[in-house]
Scaffold this motif. Structure first.
Motif, short mmCIF file in Angstrom:
data_model
loop_
_atom_site.label_atom_id
_atom_site.label_comp_id
_atom_site.label_asym_id
_atom_site.label_seq_id
_atom_site.Cartn_x
_atom_site.Cartn_y
_atom_site.Cartn_z
N ASP A 140 1.32 -1.27 -0.27
CA ASP A 140 0.04 0.17 0.19
C ASP A 140 1.02 0.88 -0.07
N ASP A 141 1.14 1.64 -1.18
CA ASP A 141 1.99 3.33 -1.22
C ASP A 141 1.45 4.00 -0.33
N ASP A 142 0.61 4.66 0.32
CA ASP A 142 -0.49 5.00 1.33
C ASP A 142 0.04 5.22 2.42
N GLN A 143 0.05 3.30 2.41
CA GLN A 143 0.20 3.42 4.15
C GLN A 143 1.36 3.21 4.75
N THR A 144 2.36 2.73 3.40
CA THR A 144 3.85 2.04 3.57
C THR A 144 4.69 3.66 3.93
N PRO A 145 4.18 4.45 4.13
CA PRO A 145 5.04 5.54 4.01
C PRO A 145 5.15 6.11 5.52
N ALA A 146 3.98 6.26 6.17
CA ALA A 146 3.21 6.54 7.34
C ALA A 146 3.21 5.77 8.60
N THR A 147 3.98 4.44 7.96
CA THR A 147 4.33 3.25 8.86
C THR A 147 5.70 3.47 9.36
N VAL A 148 6.06 3.45 8.16
CA VAL A 148 7.33 4.06 8.21
C VAL A 148 7.68 4.79 9.14
N GLU A 149 7.48 6.03 8.73
CA GLU A 149 7.25 7.33 9.97
C GLU A 149 7.43 6.55 10.88
N SER A 150 6.28 6.18 11.38
CA SER A 150 5.59 6.40 12.51
C SER A 150 6.36 5.45 13.92
N LEU A 151 7.21 4.38 12.90
CA LEU A 151 8.22 3.17 13.79
C LEU A 151 9.00 3.92 13.69
N THR A 152 10.17 4.16 12.60
CA THR A 152 11.37 4.70 12.45
C THR A 152 12.04 5.39 13.85
N TYR A 153 11.65 5.63 14.41
CA TYR A 153 12.18 6.31 15.55
C TYR A 153 12.24 5.28 17.17
N ALA A 154 10.87 4.85 16.95
CA ALA A 154 10.89 3.65 18.18
C ALA A 154 11.52 2.53 17.76
N TYR A 155 11.90 2.35 16.90
CA TYR A 155 13.42 1.05 16.33
C TYR A 155 14.83 1.43 16.24
N GLY A 156 15.07 2.67 16.36
CA GLY A 156 16.11 3.02 16.52
C GLY A 156 17.06 4.24 15.17
N LYS A 157 17.65 4.46 15.17
CA LYS A 157 18.72 5.57 14.11
C LYS A 157 17.47 5.58 12.60
N GLY A 158 17.30 6.76 13.04
CA GLY A 158 16.34 6.45 11.19
C GLY A 158 17.59 7.12 9.98
N THR A 159 16.32 6.78 8.87
CA THR A 159 17.14 7.06 8.11
C THR A 159 16.44 8.77 7.59
N SER A 160 17.32 9.04 6.62
CA SER A 160 16.92 10.79 6.67
C SER A 160 15.51 10.27 5.78
N ARG A 161 14.75 11.56 6.30
CA ARG A 161 13.74 11.51 5.40
C ARG A 161 13.44 11.82 4.10
N GLY A 162 14.59 12.65 3.42
CA GLY A 162 14.42 12.26 1.96
C GLY A 162 15.03 11.02 1.03
N ALA A 163 15.43 10.32 1.69
CA ALA A 163 15.50 8.88 1.31
C ALA A 163 14.34 7.89 1.01
N PRO A 164 14.50 7.21 -0.17
CA PRO A 164 13.24 6.05 -0.88
C PRO A 164 12.79 5.84 0.35
N THR A 165 11.34 5.26 0.21
CA THR A 165 10.57 4.46 1.18
C THR A 165 10.88 3.77 0.93
N PRO A 166 11.21 2.88 0.29
CA PRO A 166 11.85 1.22 0.00
C PRO A 166 13.20 1.54 0.94
N ALA A 167 13.82 2.25 0.45
CA ALA A 167 15.05 2.37 1.76
C ALA A 167 15.21 2.22 2.89
N ARG A 168 14.38 3.37 3.45
CA ARG A 168 14.03 3.20 4.61
C ARG A 168 13.15 2.47 5.54
#
Length: 83
Positions: A32-60
Motif C-alpha cells: 500500500d503506497d499510502d500506508q507504507t510511508p506513514a508506517t515507516v515514519e511512525s515506527l522509525t524512531y521507536a526502533y533505532g536511528k532513522g534514515t534521512s526523510r529524503g531517502a526513498p521509502t523502500p530504503a527507509r
C-alpha cells in the motif's frame, strides 16, 4: 504467509517488539503506497536511528525492517529464567 502473520499479530499486542514487527510485515506485504510511508515514519524512531526523510521509502523501510529484526532476534535469543 499473510494469514499466518495475522494470527501471530492477534497473539502479540501493538507496542511490543514482536507485535510491531509482524504488523510492519503485513503493511509491507500489502504494498500500500499510502500506508507504507506513514508506517515507516511512525515506527522509525521507536526502533533505532532513522534514515534521512529524503531517502526513498523502500530504503527507509528495509533499514527499519533490519533494525526491528535485530531487536526482535535479540529478545528471542535471550535465555529465559529456568532454561
Amino acid at each position: 504467509m499473510t494469514p499466518r502473520l495475522r494470527g501471530f499479530v492477534e497473539q502479540h499486542p501493538q507496542g511490543t517488539d514482536i507485535g510491531d514487527y509482524a504488523r510492519f510485515l503485513l503493511v509491507l506485504a500489502a504494498e500500500d503506497d499510502d500506508q507504507t510511508p506513514a508506517t515507516v515514519e511512525s515506527l522509525t524512531y521507536a526502533y533505532g536511528k532513522g534514515t534521512s526523510r529524503g531517502a526513498p521509502t523502500p530504503a527507509r523501510a528495509l533499514r527499519l525492517l533490519g533494525q526491528m529484526l535485530n531487536r526482535v532476534g535479540t529478545g528471542l535469543t535471550r535465555s529465559r529464567p529456568g532454561e
